[in-house]
Design an enzyme around this catalytic site. Structure first.
Site, mmCIF file in Angstrom:
data_model
loop_
_atom_site.group_PDB
_atom_site.id
_atom_site.type_symbol
_atom_site.label_atom_id
_atom_site.label_comp_id
_atom_site.label_asym_id
_atom_site.label_seq_id
_atom_site.Cartn_x
_atom_site.Cartn_y
_atom_site.Cartn_z
ATOM 1 N N GLY A 293 9.751 -1.737 24.433
ATOM 2 C CA GLY A 293 8.477 -2.197 25.000
ATOM 3 C C GLY A 293 8.454 -3.634 25.471
ATOM 4 N N SER A 294 9.583 -4.158 25.958
ATOM 5 C CA SER A 294 9.539 -5.548 26.439
ATOM 6 C C SER A 294 8.699 -5.661 27.713
ATOM 7 C CB SER A 294 10.952 -6.116 26.649
ATOM 8 O OG SER A 294 11.554 -5.555 27.785
ATOM 9 N N LYS B 121 5.258 21.934 28.816
ATOM 10 C CA LYS B 121 5.287 20.615 29.446
ATOM 11 C C LYS B 121 3.926 20.325 30.102
ATOM 12 C CE LYS B 121 7.651 17.872 32.921
ATOM 13 N NZ LYS B 121 8.649 17.688 33.943
ATOM 14 N N MET C 13 10.627 7.429 28.921
ATOM 15 C CA MET C 13 11.842 8.083 29.395
ATOM 16 C C MET C 13 11.678 9.583 29.628
ATOM 17 S SD MET C 13 13.552 5.623 30.026
ATOM 18 C CE MET C 13 14.698 4.309 29.722
ATOM 19 N N HIS D 255 11.606 0.593 37.512
ATOM 20 C CA HIS D 255 12.958 1.147 37.448
ATOM 21 C C HIS D 255 13.971 0.014 37.627
ATOM 22 C CE1 HIS D 255 16.101 4.094 37.695
ATOM 23 N NE2 HIS D 255 16.587 3.435 38.732
#
Ligand code: GAR
Length: 215
Positions: free
Chosen positions: A12-13, A65, A90, A109
């Site tokens: 979580g940076s 899903k 992810m 990204h």
């Protein structure tokens, strides 16, 4: 004020860089919720340290899903979230969430899309031998890392780079451009026309490209 929810799977940076931008007043927004698919994510601690509530939602708790992404969309709608921010989440986002937030989900990204999508963008760039890589903030569509590009930063690849050193150099720019992209959104300055995102009221030399220290 713009209400953001962050989805993160790990350290979580990038989440932290957004928290810091809000705290410092650079970003006029409120982070109302962290959603994670990983009960061990360090991002949870960052949320706790900053008074942000969190939910752990894992696909295995749901039948499908679509069910998973529908329930995330429901939680976000219930809380009146305006913008969904993927920060190292992810997973490929399912249709129910994309449909609920059209051009209102952002992702970061670690490569210059459309090059090197998917996992390990930094390693892919290094192994391919490109001299310039970087990072991309884009809106999320149904593909993998294929949505309209908002901001990119170009970062040099050095001969002696490892995956780690390159990732570290790119990450510094992730932490700059992600809060910046959200700020532009918050100011209503992102105009999406097909694949192209125009940044309204910006001078010609400030239209979504950051190119640091290429010399
Ligand atoms: C970041 O480098 C982000 O660009 C990348 O994961 C890392 C998460 O770091 N995302 C992807 O590769 C998505 N395909 P963080 O948890 O410290 O923000």
């Amino acid at each position: 004020m713009l209400k953001i929810s962050v989805l993160a799977s790990g350290r979580g940076s990038n989440f932290q860089s957004i928290i810091d931008a809000v705290k410092s007043g650079r970003l006029n927004a409120v982070i109302s919720l962290l959603i994670t698919d990983n009960p061990e994510a360090f991002a949870i601690q960052r949320a706790g340290d900053n008074g942000i509530s969190h939910l752990v939602l894992q696909p295995k708790q749901f039948g499908s899903k679509d069910g998973y992404y529908q329930s995330i969309a429901d939680e976000l709608k219930k809380r009146g979230v305006d913008l969904v921010v993927l920060a190292g989440f992810m997973r490929i986002i399912g249709k129910p969430l994309i449909d609920a937030f059209p051009n209102r989900i952002m992702n970061i990204h670690p490569a210059l899309l459309p090059s090197f999508p998917g996992l390990h963008g930094q390693k892919q760039a290094r192994d391919y031998g490109v001299k310039i890589s970087g990072c991309t903030v884009h809106f999320v569509d149904a593909g993998m890392d294929t949505g309209p590009v908002i901001i990119q930063a170009a970062v040099p690849v050095r001969d002696d780079d490892t995956e780690e050193t390159l990732s570290e150099r790119i990450l510094k720019f992730e932490h700059k451009i992600y809060p910046e992209a959200i700020r532009l959104f918050a100011e209503g300055r992102l105009e999406v026309a097909g694949r192209r995102v125009r940044i309204k009221d910006s001078p010609p030399d400030d239209q979504g490209l950051t190119s640091p220290s290429l010399g």
